[in-house]
Design a protein around this motif. Structure first.
Motif, short mmCIF file in Angstrom:
data_model
loop_
_atom_site.label_atom_id
_atom_site.label_comp_id
_atom_site.label_asym_id
_atom_site.label_seq_id
_atom_site.Cartn_x
_atom_site.Cartn_y
_atom_site.Cartn_z
N THR A 1 0.82 -1.22 0.00
CA THR A 1 0.00 0.00 0.00
C THR A 1 0.85 1.27 0.00
N GLU A 2 0.37 2.28 -0.71
CA GLU A 2 1.05 3.58 -0.77
C GLU A 2 0.20 4.61 -0.02
N ILE A 3 0.88 5.48 0.72
CA ILE A 3 0.14 6.55 1.42
C ILE A 3 0.00 7.73 0.46
N LEU A 4 -1.25 8.07 0.15
CA LEU A 4 -1.55 9.18 -0.75
C LEU A 4 -2.19 10.27 0.13
N ALA A 5 -1.35 11.04 0.78
CA ALA A 5 -1.89 12.03 1.73
C ALA A 5 -2.72 13.07 0.98
N ALA A 6 -3.81 13.53 1.61
CA ALA A 6 -4.74 14.45 0.94
C ALA A 6 -5.24 15.48 1.94
N SER A 7 -6.05 16.41 1.43
CA SER A 7 -6.64 17.46 2.25
C SER A 7 -5.55 18.36 2.84
N PHE A 8 -5.02 19.22 2.00
CA PHE A 8 -3.99 20.16 2.44
C PHE A 8 -4.48 21.59 2.25
N LYS A 9 -4.04 22.45 3.15
CA LYS A 9 -4.37 23.87 2.99
C LYS A 9 -3.11 24.72 2.75
N ASN A 10 -1.93 24.14 2.94
CA ASN A 10 -0.69 24.90 2.67
C ASN A 10 0.47 23.95 2.40
N ALA A 11 1.56 24.54 1.87
CA ALA A 11 2.72 23.74 1.46
C ALA A 11 3.42 23.10 2.66
N GLY A 12 3.37 23.76 3.81
CA GLY A 12 4.00 23.22 5.02
C GLY A 12 3.39 21.88 5.40
N GLN A 13 2.07 21.78 5.27
CA GLN A 13 1.40 20.51 5.59
C GLN A 13 1.84 19.41 4.63
N VAL A 14 2.02 19.77 3.37
CA VAL A 14 2.46 18.78 2.37
C VAL A 14 3.85 18.26 2.74
N PRO B 1 -3.94 22.91 -7.06
CA PRO B 1 -2.83 23.55 -7.77
C PRO B 1 -2.36 24.84 -7.10
N SER B 2 -3.23 25.55 -6.42
CA SER B 2 -2.84 26.82 -5.78
C SER B 2 -1.73 26.61 -4.74
N ILE B 3 -1.70 25.44 -4.12
CA ILE B 3 -0.66 25.17 -3.11
C ILE B 3 0.70 25.06 -3.79
N LEU B 4 0.74 24.42 -4.95
CA LEU B 4 2.00 24.31 -5.69
C LEU B 4 2.45 25.68 -6.19
N GLU B 5 1.49 26.44 -6.72
CA GLU B 5 1.82 27.76 -7.25
C GLU B 5 2.40 28.64 -6.13
N ALA B 6 1.77 28.61 -4.97
CA ALA B 6 2.21 29.44 -3.85
C ALA B 6 3.63 29.07 -3.43
N ALA B 7 3.98 27.78 -3.57
CA ALA B 7 5.31 27.33 -3.14
C ALA B 7 6.43 27.99 -3.94
N LEU B 8 6.16 28.36 -5.20
CA LEU B 8 7.24 28.89 -6.06
C LEU B 8 7.06 30.35 -6.44
N GLN C 1 6.52 32.92 -3.94
CA GLN C 1 6.61 33.77 -2.75
C GLN C 1 7.42 35.03 -3.08
N PRO C 2 7.08 36.19 -2.49
CA PRO C 2 7.77 37.45 -2.81
C PRO C 2 9.28 37.39 -2.64
N HIS C 3 9.76 36.65 -1.60
CA HIS C 3 11.22 36.63 -1.40
C HIS C 3 11.93 35.89 -2.54
N ILE C 4 11.26 34.89 -3.14
CA ILE C 4 11.87 34.17 -4.26
C ILE C 4 11.98 35.14 -5.45
N MET C 5 10.88 35.85 -5.71
CA MET C 5 10.85 36.75 -6.85
C MET C 5 11.87 37.89 -6.65
N GLN C 6 12.02 38.32 -5.39
CA GLN C 6 13.00 39.37 -5.07
C GLN C 6 14.42 38.89 -5.35
#
Ligand code: E4P
Length: 225
Positions: free
Chosen positions: A162-175, A190-197, A199-204
């Protein structure tokens, strides 16, 4: 680690498959509801066309009793294809359905998991994947990390397939925490993935590199030197 998209939105699936290393797609009735009154099987087949025949596609049954769940599974496998993972909520009827579907060699994902006990029972019934609900467990005051770690330990100890397919996330930290606790796979909006890359500090940081390079070399990129 495998990342799956927890969405039935065709535009998002196209866009995020192009950008991210995505392994598959999961849906459930609430996710389908967001797309409106779609032609269900045509829509699911379109997802299959986008992600390709080998990418795991998880589709949930909607019947509440075992016989109905098995009929739902048959419809899904006939009208989409035999490689679909049939998602079955781990209830009393769900466990009966998982045992029945596994006796027919159907790929099954046990879902709506809020405890180690539910996960253990689904593993023992033969589920290929189990989906513990990370954020929903946290909302109940449960320790999602410990529950996933217990599932991972049991899989390791007794060599369950069996593989654990974790679900129900509200932010990247939980993932991240689900992966660290031992989930092999996580499915997210998809919004969780987008938010991960984005962030303002990355773009800065990127803007800083760009400005420094251009101060010396102007508009020419490395390839154009
Ligand atoms: C997987 O498909 C689950 O059903 C889903 O991740 C649940 O997420 P939610 O808690 O955001 O509804």
């Amino acid at each position: 680690m495998k990342y799956l998209l927890d969405t039935a939105n065709l535009a998002d699936i196209r866009r995020f498959y192009d950008i991210f290393p995505i392994a598959g797609v999961t849906t459930n009735p609430s996710i389908v509801k967001k797309e409106g009154k779609i032609d269900f099987f045509a829509h699911m087949n379109e997802i299959r066309d986008i992600i390709g025949p080998e990418s795991p596609l998880h589709i949930q049954v909607t019947a509440l009793d075992m016989e109905g769940m098995v009929r739902d599974a048959e419809a899904i496998l006939t009208k989409i294809d035999a490689k679909v993972y049939v998602k079955v909520p781990v209830t009393m009827e769900g466990i009966r359905a998982i045992k029945c579907l596994k006796s027919q060699k159907v790929r099954v994902t046990g879902t709506a998991i809020y405890s180690a006990q539910q996960g253990f029972l689904a593993m023992e019934a033969g589920a290929d994947c189990i989906a513990p609900y990370f954020n929903r467990m946290e909302n109940m005051g449960l320790n999602s990390d410990e529950i996933i770690a217990a599932l991972a330990e049991m899989i390791r100890l007794y060599d369950y397939p069996t593989e654990i397919l974790a679900a129900s996330f509200k932010n990247a930290g939980q993932v991240d925490r689900a992966f660290l606790a031992g989930a092999q796979t996580a499915t997210m909006d998809p919004s969780i993935l987008e938010a991960a890359l984005t962030q303002p500090h990355i773009m800065q940081a990127v803007a800083g590199f760009d400005a420094d390079w251009k101060a010396v070399f102007g508009e020419k990129t490395v390839a154009e030197l």
